[in-house]
Design a protein around this motif. Sequence first.
Motif, PDB file in Angstrom:
ATOM      1  N   ASN A 112      89.601  22.578 107.414  1.00 26.17           N
ATOM      2  CA  ASN A 112      90.238  22.658 106.094  1.00 26.17           C
ATOM      3  C   ASN A 112      89.668  21.636 105.111  1.00 26.17           C
ATOM      4  O   ASN A 112      90.383  21.124 104.248  1.00 26.17           O
ATOM      5  CB  ASN A 112      91.761  22.515 106.221  1.00 26.17           C
ATOM      6  CG  ASN A 112      92.339  23.582 107.125  1.00 26.17           C
ATOM      7  OD1 ASN A 112      92.256  24.764 106.831  1.00 26.17           O
ATOM      8  ND2 ASN A 112      92.887  23.156 108.256  1.00 26.17           N
ATOM      9  N   LEU A 113      88.383  21.358 105.237  1.00 30.96           N
ATOM     10  CA  LEU A 113      87.711  20.418 104.342  1.00 30.96           C
ATOM     11  C   LEU A 113      86.907  21.118 103.252  1.00 30.96           C
ATOM     12  O   LEU A 113      86.505  20.488 102.267  1.00 30.96           O
ATOM     13  CB  LEU A 113      86.786  19.488 105.140  1.00 30.96           C
ATOM     14  CG  LEU A 113      87.472  18.616 106.187  1.00 30.96           C
ATOM     15  CD1 LEU A 113      86.435  17.856 107.016  1.00 30.96           C
ATOM     16  CD2 LEU A 113      88.449  17.662 105.524  1.00 30.96           C
ATOM     17  N   ARG A 114      86.640  22.413 103.459  1.00 36.20           N
ATOM     18  CA  ARG A 114      85.938  23.237 102.470  1.00 36.20           C
ATOM     19  C   ARG A 114      86.640  24.564 102.372  1.00 36.20           C
ATOM     20  O   ARG A 114      87.314  24.994 103.307  1.00 36.20           O
ATOM     21  CB  ARG A 114      84.480  23.480 102.870  1.00 36.20           C
ATOM     22  CG  ARG A 114      83.624  22.338 102.448  1.00 36.20           C
ATOM     23  CD  ARG A 114      82.198  22.595 102.208  1.00 36.20           C
ATOM     24  NE  ARG A 114      81.817  23.584 101.221  1.00 36.20           N
ATOM     25  CZ  ARG A 114      80.563  23.949 101.070  1.00 36.20           C
ATOM     26  NH1 ARG A 114      79.616  23.441 101.820  1.00 36.20           N
ATOM     27  NH2 ARG A 114      80.248  24.842 100.173  1.00 36.20           N
ATOM     28  N   GLN A 148      90.831  29.270 116.311  1.00 34.88           N
ATOM     29  CA  GLN A 148      91.495  29.882 117.459  1.00 34.88           C
ATOM     30  C   GLN A 148      90.859  31.229 117.812  1.00 34.88           C
ATOM     31  O   GLN A 148      90.551  31.486 118.971  1.00 34.88           O
ATOM     32  CB  GLN A 148      92.983  30.080 117.155  1.00 34.88           C
ATOM     33  CG  GLN A 148      93.747  30.810 118.227  1.00 34.88           C
ATOM     34  CD  GLN A 148      95.186  31.107 117.812  1.00 34.88           C
ATOM     35  OE1 GLN A 148      95.690  30.564 116.833  1.00 34.88           O
ATOM     36  NE2 GLN A 148      95.834  31.964 118.550  1.00 34.88           N
ATOM     37  N   HIS A 149      90.639  32.063 116.814  1.00 30.00           N
ATOM     38  CA  HIS A 149      90.045  33.378 117.068  1.00 30.00           C
ATOM     39  C   HIS A 149      88.593  33.262 117.510  1.00 30.00           C
ATOM     40  O   HIS A 149      88.153  34.007 118.398  1.00 30.00           O
ATOM     41  CB  HIS A 149      90.184  34.279 115.840  1.00 30.00           C
ATOM     42  CG  HIS A 149      91.561  34.812 115.674  1.00 30.00           C
ATOM     43  ND1 HIS A 149      92.041  35.895 116.370  1.00 30.00           N
ATOM     44  CD2 HIS A 149      92.591  34.398 114.907  1.00 30.00           C
ATOM     45  CE1 HIS A 149      93.294  36.125 116.042  1.00 30.00           C
ATOM     46  NE2 HIS A 149      93.657  35.215 115.146  1.00 30.00           N
ATOM     47  N   ARG A 150      87.857  32.335 116.924  1.00 28.07           N
ATOM     48  CA  ARG A 150      86.462  32.140 117.330  1.00 28.07           C
ATOM     49  C   ARG A 150      86.398  31.700 118.790  1.00 28.07           C
ATOM     50  O   ARG A 150      85.609  32.237 119.577  1.00 28.07           O
ATOM     51  CB  ARG A 150      85.791  31.090 116.425  1.00 28.07           C
ATOM     52  CG  ARG A 150      84.331  30.835 116.783  1.00 28.07           C
ATOM     53  CD  ARG A 150      83.716  29.789 115.885  1.00 28.07           C
ATOM     54  NE  ARG A 150      84.366  28.490 115.938  1.00 28.07           N
ATOM     55  CZ  ARG A 150      84.226  27.612 116.938  1.00 28.07           C
ATOM     56  NH1 ARG A 150      83.483  27.903 117.993  1.00 28.07           N
ATOM     57  NH2 ARG A 150      84.848  26.436 116.885  1.00 28.07           N
ATOM     58  N   GLU A 151      87.248  30.758 119.159  1.00 28.89           N
ATOM     59  CA  GLU A 151      87.250  30.250 120.536  1.00 28.89           C
ATOM     60  C   GLU A 151      87.755  31.304 121.522  1.00 28.89           C
ATOM     61  O   GLU A 151      87.244  31.396 122.640  1.00 28.89           O
ATOM     62  CB  GLU A 151      88.083  28.971 120.632  1.00 28.89           C
ATOM     63  CG  GLU A 151      87.404  27.791 119.953  1.00 28.89           C
ATOM     64  CD  GLU A 151      88.259  26.529 119.897  1.00 28.89           C
ATOM     65  OE1 GLU A 151      89.482  26.597 120.206  1.00 28.89           O
ATOM     66  OE2 GLU A 151      87.700  25.468 119.537  1.00 28.89           O
ATOM     67  N   GLN A 152      88.738  32.098 121.127  1.00 31.10           N
ATOM     68  CA  GLN A 152      89.241  33.159 122.004  1.00 31.10           C
ATOM     69  C   GLN A 152      88.153  34.167 122.329  1.00 31.10           C
ATOM     70  O   GLN A 152      88.144  34.753 123.411  1.00 31.10           O
ATOM     71  CB  GLN A 152      90.434  33.885 121.368  1.00 31.10           C
ATOM     72  CG  GLN A 152      91.721  33.117 121.440  1.00 31.10           C
ATOM     73  CD  GLN A 152      92.853  33.804 120.676  1.00 31.10           C
ATOM     74  OE1 GLN A 152      92.642  34.744 119.913  1.00 31.10           O
ATOM     75  NE2 GLN A 152      94.062  33.305 120.874  1.00 31.10           N
ATOM     76  N   GLN A 153      87.230  34.368 121.391  1.00 29.88           N
ATOM     77  CA  GLN A 153      86.131  35.304 121.605  1.00 29.88           C
ATOM     78  C   GLN A 153      84.881  34.606 122.154  1.00 29.88           C
ATOM     79  O   GLN A 153      83.818  35.218 122.249  1.00 29.88           O
ATOM     80  CB  GLN A 153      85.811  36.049 120.313  1.00 29.88           C
ATOM     81  CG  GLN A 153      86.956  36.955 119.884  1.00 29.88           C
ATOM     82  CD  GLN A 153      86.630  37.761 118.656  1.00 29.88           C
ATOM     83  OE1 GLN A 153      85.465  37.961 118.305  1.00 29.88           O
ATOM     84  NE2 GLN A 153      87.645  38.251 117.985  1.00 29.88           N
ATOM     85  N   VAL A 165      96.330  35.719 102.310  1.00 28.32           N
ATOM     86  CA  VAL A 165      97.604  35.052 102.047  1.00 28.32           C
ATOM     87  C   VAL A 165      97.646  33.708 102.765  1.00 28.32           C
ATOM     88  O   VAL A 165      98.070  32.696 102.195  1.00 28.32           O
ATOM     89  CB  VAL A 165      98.801  35.943 102.461  1.00 28.32           C
ATOM     90  CG1 VAL A 165     100.097  35.150 102.499  1.00 28.32           C
ATOM     91  CG2 VAL A 165      98.925  37.125 101.510  1.00 28.32           C
ATOM     92  N   LEU A 166      97.188  33.679 104.001  1.00 29.07           N
ATOM     93  CA  LEU A 166      97.152  32.432 104.763  1.00 29.07           C
ATOM     94  C   LEU A 166      96.283  31.400 104.052  1.00 29.07           C
ATOM     95  O   LEU A 166      96.681  30.243 103.867  1.00 29.07           O
ATOM     96  CB  LEU A 166      96.637  32.700 106.175  1.00 29.07           C
ATOM     97  CG  LEU A 166      96.532  31.516 107.111  1.00 29.07           C
ATOM     98  CD1 LEU A 166      97.896  30.905 107.384  1.00 29.07           C
ATOM     99  CD2 LEU A 166      95.888  31.966 108.423  1.00 29.07           C
ATOM    100  N   GLY A 186      92.134  27.293 108.697  1.00 27.00           N
ATOM    101  CA  GLY A 186      91.079  26.787 109.578  1.00 27.00           C
ATOM    102  C   GLY A 186      91.458  26.848 111.050  1.00 27.00           C
ATOM    103  O   GLY A 186      90.639  27.191 111.896  1.00 27.00           O
ATOM    104  N   GLU A 187      92.702  26.512 111.358  1.00 26.25           N
ATOM    105  CA  GLU A 187      93.160  26.565 112.749  1.00 26.25           C
ATOM    106  C   GLU A 187      93.140  27.993 113.287  1.00 26.25           C
ATOM    107  O   GLU A 187      92.754  28.226 114.436  1.00 26.25           O
ATOM    108  CB  GLU A 187      94.575  25.984 112.866  1.00 26.25           C
ATOM    109  CG  GLU A 187      94.629  24.486 112.663  1.00 26.25           C
ATOM    110  CD  GLU A 187      96.043  23.954 112.499  1.00 26.25           C
ATOM    111  OE1 GLU A 187      96.221  22.739 112.732  1.00 26.25           O
ATOM    112  OE2 GLU A 187      96.970  24.713 112.136  1.00 26.25           O
TER     113      GLU A 187
END
Length: 111
Positions: A43-45, A14-19, A68-69, A9-10
């Motif tokens: 990380n709730l769903r 992070q990627h969504r906010e960077q874009q 994998v993550l 989730g993090e």
Amino acid sequence: MDAIKKTFGEVIRQHREQQNLPLRKVAAQLDIDTSTLAKFEKNLRHPNREHITKLAEMFALDEQDLLVLYLSDRVAYDLVGETNSEQVLRVAEEKIKYIRSKNTVQGVLGF
């Protein structure tokens, strides 16, 4: 990206906010509602494989690395409260090998 120290989730957040993408735009691409995406990021769903594939494409991430993550997060959250988690992981690794070997179809040798 230090995937070992960040959750699925993090990394997605992070990627969504960077874009500079709002939740609603990413959620629309995934065909889910905004609250579901927010729960993925917290990380709730759990996303499904299709969501992971689409997120990897959207953020130009390697799909297998993202998978994998995600899967390692699921295991870690399941075991975080267990005092014997490292032993459980070792045994699980051996069980995976065993199950795979049982399910592998052996070729027939013809002479």
